[in-house]
Motif scaffolding. Structure first.
Motif, PDB file in Angstrom:
ATOM      1  N   VAL A 122       0.869  -1.182   0.000  1.00  0.00           N
ATOM      2  CA  VAL A 122       0.000   0.000   0.000  1.00  0.00           C
ATOM      3  C   VAL A 122       0.901   1.227   0.000  1.00  0.00           C
ATOM      4  O   VAL A 122       1.857   1.294   0.786  1.00  0.00           O
ATOM      5  CB  VAL A 122      -0.912   0.009   1.254  1.00  0.00           C
ATOM      6  N   PRO A 123       0.642   2.219  -0.863  1.00  0.00           N
ATOM      7  CA  PRO A 123       1.499   3.410  -0.866  1.00  0.00           C
ATOM      8  C   PRO A 123       1.520   4.093   0.495  1.00  0.00           C
ATOM      9  O   PRO A 123       0.482   4.259   1.139  1.00  0.00           O
ATOM     10  CB  PRO A 123       0.850   4.311  -1.925  1.00  0.00           C
ATOM     11  N   GLY A 124       2.730   4.459   0.951  1.00  0.00           N
ATOM     12  CA  GLY A 124       2.874   5.153   2.227  1.00  0.00           C
ATOM     13  C   GLY A 124       2.711   6.648   2.046  1.00  0.00           C
ATOM     14  O   GLY A 124       2.454   7.135   0.939  1.00  0.00           O
ATOM     15  N   PRO A 125       2.862   7.413   3.118  1.00  0.00           N
ATOM     16  CA  PRO A 125       3.225   6.957   4.465  1.00  0.00           C
ATOM     17  C   PRO A 125       2.052   6.318   5.194  1.00  0.00           C
ATOM     18  O   PRO A 125       0.894   6.534   4.829  1.00  0.00           O
ATOM     19  CB  PRO A 125       3.662   8.265   5.153  1.00  0.00           C
ATOM     20  N   TYR A 126       2.374   5.527   6.227  1.00  0.00           N
ATOM     21  CA  TYR A 126       1.366   4.956   7.107  1.00  0.00           C
ATOM     22  C   TYR A 126       1.473   5.614   8.480  1.00  0.00           C
ATOM     23  O   TYR A 126       2.436   6.314   8.779  1.00  0.00           O
ATOM     24  CB  TYR A 126       1.569   3.442   7.298  1.00  0.00           C
ATOM     25  N   SER A 127       0.481   5.345   9.296  1.00  0.00           N
ATOM     26  CA  SER A 127       0.536   5.693  10.718  1.00  0.00           C
ATOM     27  C   SER A 127       0.332   4.420  11.519  1.00  0.00           C
ATOM     28  O   SER A 127      -0.154   3.413  10.995  1.00  0.00           O
ATOM     29  CB  SER A 127      -0.552   6.715  11.070  1.00  0.00           C
ATOM     30  N   ILE A 128       0.682   4.452  12.794  1.00  0.00           N
ATOM     31  CA  ILE A 128       0.414   3.301  13.656  1.00  0.00           C
ATOM     32  C   ILE A 128      -1.087   3.068  13.749  1.00  0.00           C
ATOM     33  O   ILE A 128      -1.536   1.911  13.808  1.00  0.00           O
ATOM     34  CB  ILE A 128       1.042   3.499  15.046  1.00  0.00           C
ATOM     35  N   ALA A 129      -1.870   4.126  13.706  1.00  0.00           N
ATOM     36  CA  ALA A 129      -3.329   3.967  13.702  1.00  0.00           C
ATOM     37  C   ALA A 129      -3.780   3.169  12.476  1.00  0.00           C
ATOM     38  O   ALA A 129      -4.672   2.304  12.579  1.00  0.00           O
ATOM     39  CB  ALA A 129      -4.007   5.332  13.728  1.00  0.00           C
ATOM     40  N   ASP A 130      -3.185   3.431  11.310  1.00  0.00           N
ATOM     41  CA  ASP A 130      -3.520   2.671  10.102  1.00  0.00           C
ATOM     42  C   ASP A 130      -3.207   1.189  10.293  1.00  0.00           C
ATOM     43  O   ASP A 130      -4.024   0.312   9.944  1.00  0.00           O
ATOM     44  CB  ASP A 130      -2.704   3.175   8.909  1.00  0.00           C
ATOM     45  N   LEU A 131      -2.017   0.905  10.825  1.00  0.00           N
ATOM     46  CA  LEU A 131      -1.588  -0.482  10.979  1.00  0.00           C
ATOM     47  C   LEU A 131      -2.425  -1.207  12.021  1.00  0.00           C
ATOM     48  O   LEU A 131      -2.731  -2.398  11.866  1.00  0.00           O
ATOM     49  CB  LEU A 131      -0.104  -0.518  11.348  1.00  0.00           C
ATOM     50  N   ALA A 132      -2.816  -0.502  13.079  1.00  0.00           N
ATOM     51  CA  ALA A 132      -3.695  -1.108  14.086  1.00  0.00           C
ATOM     52  C   ALA A 132      -5.073  -1.377  13.497  1.00  0.00           C
ATOM     53  O   ALA A 132      -5.696  -2.404  13.804  1.00  0.00           O
ATOM     54  CB  ALA A 132      -3.795  -0.199  15.305  1.00  0.00           C
ATOM     55  N   SER A 133      -5.542  -0.484  12.657  1.00  0.00           N
ATOM     56  CA  SER A 133      -6.846  -0.706  12.011  1.00  0.00           C
ATOM     57  C   SER A 133      -6.817  -1.936  11.116  1.00  0.00           C
ATOM     58  O   SER A 133      -7.814  -2.665  11.007  1.00  0.00           O
ATOM     59  CB  SER A 133      -7.242   0.530  11.198  1.00  0.00           C
ATOM     60  N   ASP A 134      -5.665  -2.193  10.470  1.00  0.00           N
ATOM     61  CA  ASP A 134      -5.525  -3.413   9.678  1.00  0.00           C
ATOM     62  C   ASP A 134      -5.729  -4.656  10.551  1.00  0.00           C
ATOM     63  O   ASP A 134      -6.356  -5.637  10.133  1.00  0.00           O
ATOM     64  CB  ASP A 134      -4.127  -3.490   9.053  1.00  0.00           C
ATOM     65  N   VAL A 135      -5.185  -4.618  11.770  1.00  0.00           N
ATOM     66  CA  VAL A 135      -5.312  -5.754  12.688  1.00  0.00           C
ATOM     67  C   VAL A 135      -6.766  -5.927  13.115  1.00  0.00           C
ATOM     68  O   VAL A 135      -7.290  -7.048  13.149  1.00  0.00           O
ATOM     69  CB  VAL A 135      -4.394  -5.566  13.912  1.00  0.00           C
ATOM     70  N   VAL A 136      -7.431  -4.837  13.443  1.00  0.00           N
ATOM     71  CA  VAL A 136      -8.836  -4.925  13.854  1.00  0.00           C
ATOM     72  C   VAL A 136      -9.697  -5.455  12.713  1.00  0.00           C
ATOM     73  O   VAL A 136     -10.580  -6.305  12.922  1.00  0.00           O
ATOM     74  CB  VAL A 136      -9.341  -3.550  14.336  1.00  0.00           C
ATOM     75  N   GLU A 137      -9.425  -4.998  11.488  1.00  0.00           N
ATOM     76  CA  GLU A 137     -10.158  -5.504  10.329  1.00  0.00           C
ATOM     77  C   GLU A 137      -9.962  -7.013  10.177  1.00  0.00           C
ATOM     78  O   GLU A 137     -10.919  -7.761   9.911  1.00  0.00           O
ATOM     79  CB  GLU A 137      -9.702  -4.792   9.065  1.00  0.00           C
ATOM     80  N   LEU A 138      -8.725  -7.475  10.348  1.00  0.00           N
ATOM     81  CA  LEU A 138      -8.443  -8.902  10.258  1.00  0.00           C
ATOM     82  C   LEU A 138      -9.198  -9.683  11.327  1.00  0.00           C
ATOM     83  O   LEU A 138      -9.826 -10.713  11.035  1.00  0.00           O
ATOM     84  CB  LEU A 138      -6.942  -9.140  10.408  1.00  0.00           C
ATOM     85  N   LEU A 139      -9.159  -9.219  12.565  1.00  0.00           N
ATOM     86  CA  LEU A 139      -9.820  -9.935  13.647  1.00  0.00           C
ATOM     87  C   LEU A 139     -11.339  -9.930  13.471  1.00  0.00           C
ATOM     88  O   LEU A 139     -12.000 -10.927  13.778  1.00  0.00           O
ATOM     89  CB  LEU A 139      -9.416  -9.331  14.990  1.00  0.00           C
ATOM     90  N   ASP A 140     -11.887  -8.849  12.967  1.00  0.00           N
ATOM     91  CA  ASP A 140     -13.324  -8.828  12.664  1.00  0.00           C
ATOM     92  C   ASP A 140     -13.646  -9.867  11.590  1.00  0.00           C
ATOM     93  O   ASP A 140     -14.664 -10.571  11.672  1.00  0.00           O
ATOM     94  CB  ASP A 140     -13.742  -7.437  12.203  1.00  0.00           C
ATOM     95  N   HIS A 141     -12.779  -9.969  10.583  1.00  0.00           N
ATOM     96  CA  HIS A 141     -12.958 -10.963   9.525  1.00  0.00           C
ATOM     97  C   HIS A 141     -12.948 -12.377  10.092  1.00  0.00           C
ATOM     98  O   HIS A 141     -13.719 -13.241   9.644  1.00  0.00           O
ATOM     99  CB  HIS A 141     -11.848 -10.793   8.489  1.00  0.00           C
ATOM    100  N   LEU A 142     -12.094 -12.615  11.082  1.00  0.00           N
ATOM    101  CA  LEU A 142     -11.984 -13.943  11.696  1.00  0.00           C
ATOM    102  C   LEU A 142     -13.038 -14.180  12.774  1.00  0.00           C
ATOM    103  O   LEU A 142     -13.102 -15.282  13.332  1.00  0.00           O
ATOM    104  CB  LEU A 142     -10.590 -14.111  12.310  1.00  0.00           C
ATOM    105  N   GLY A 143     -13.817 -13.170  13.084  1.00  0.00           N
ATOM    106  CA  GLY A 143     -14.835 -13.316  14.119  1.00  0.00           C
ATOM    107  C   GLY A 143     -14.276 -13.315  15.525  1.00  0.00           C
ATOM    108  O   GLY A 143     -14.895 -13.855  16.443  1.00  0.00           O
ATOM    109  N   VAL A 144     -13.115 -12.690  15.704  1.00  0.00           N
ATOM    110  CA  VAL A 144     -12.463 -12.645  17.014  1.00  0.00           C
ATOM    111  C   VAL A 144     -12.836 -11.337  17.696  1.00  0.00           C
ATOM    112  O   VAL A 144     -12.487 -10.258  17.215  1.00  0.00           O
ATOM    113  CB  VAL A 144     -10.931 -12.743  16.875  1.00  0.00           C
ATOM    114  N   ARG A 145     -13.523 -11.431  18.811  1.00  0.00           N
ATOM    115  CA  ARG A 145     -13.912 -10.226  19.541  1.00  0.00           C
ATOM    116  C   ARG A 145     -12.843  -9.825  20.553  1.00  0.00           C
ATOM    117  O   ARG A 145     -12.426  -8.675  20.592  1.00  0.00           O
ATOM    118  CB  ARG A 145     -15.250 -10.472  20.257  1.00  0.00           C
TER     119      ARG A 145
END
Length: 255
Positions: A55-78
């Motif tokens: 993904v074209p940068g720059p990123y923020s830590i908030a962006d990277l954390a949101s990626d993790v939350v999106e993944l966990l939502d996809h996996l159904g992990v609360r």
């Protein structure tokens, strides 16, 4: 969506593992071997690292954390335990601050509430965009792992360096820019998640006194130093890390 792998019992509590800059989910092979019998282990690759899209940068830590939350939502992990190394530890701090109701425990390894010398991170990003990650491979021995480890486990040291060689220039650079703007020192007192903070005794990237600032800022956080290790001590001293992490997660369960 970022690339991921899941190991362990499907009905167990989830332990999410966040890698460092320039590595991929293979950084945690020893944690899967030691912990996936008791926890459902979810590993992920940062943007532009491993199997994740560039993904074209720059990123923020908030962006990277949101990626993790999106993944966990996809996996159904609360709800989940979280362990992160370096930038992965910064992501963990952000999750604890902004999604704390979902985090069962937090383990931060070789990280910082603000990383040293913020102006050098965009400089490193520019270097890697111009020359690729190969430009910094030679500097990682002695930083990622000790010289002793490289001599004792040359194949493992080379495996870790191969992760860096395979990392896209844009993914690495974008994450550098995220590191350079990260600063949660004034916010750590708001973290209510049970927290374990680990530092490598011989880590020049995030030395123990820098890592300790996280533990000092989070109420009731525990701080430990991993002897005989540099930055990637999850790979260099996995037996110590796995024991410490299992104890931390189990104390939370027993509480």
């Amino acid at each position: 969506m970022i690339h991921y792998a899941v190991d362990g019992p499907p009905d167990a509590e989830v332990l999410v593992l966040g890698p460092s800059l320039g590595t991929d989910l293979g950084l945690f092979d020893a944690q899967v071997a030691g912990l996936a019998d008791r926890w459902r282990v979810v590993r992920f690759d940062l943007r532009g690292h491993g199997g994740s899209p560039v993904v074209p940068g720059p990123y923020s830590i908030a962006d990277l954390a949101s990626d993790v939350v999106e993944l966990l939502d996809h996996l159904g992990v609360r709800r989940f335990h979280y362990l992160g190394v370096s930038i992965g530890g910064a992501i963990g701090q952000w999750l604890a601050l902004h999604w704390g109701s979902r985090v069962l425990t937090l383990t931060i390894c070789a990280s910082a509430a603000r990383f040293a010398d913020p102006p050098q991170w965009p400089v490193r990003a520019a270097t890697v965009r111009a020359e690729g990650t190969a430009a910094i491979v030679s500097s990682r021995t002695g930083t990622w792992f000790t010289e002793d480890f490289a001599a004792r486990e040359p194949a493992e040291a080379e495996r870790l360096l191969d992760m860096l060689r395979a990392t896209s220039a844009e993914g690495y650079a974008g994450c550098c820019e995220a590191i350079g703007t990260f600063d949660v020192r004034s916010e750590l007192s708001a973290v209510t998640v049970p927290t374990l903070v680990l530092a490598g005794a011989d880590d020049p990237a995030t030395p123990p006194e820098l890592v300790r600032e996280i533990a000092d800022g989070i109420p009731s956080a525990r701080f430990e130093i991993v002897a005989g290790s540099a930055h990637l001590f999850t790979a260099e001293r996995p037996e110590i890390v796995n024991t410490a992490v299992a104890g931390h997660l189990t104390r939370r369960v027993h509480a």
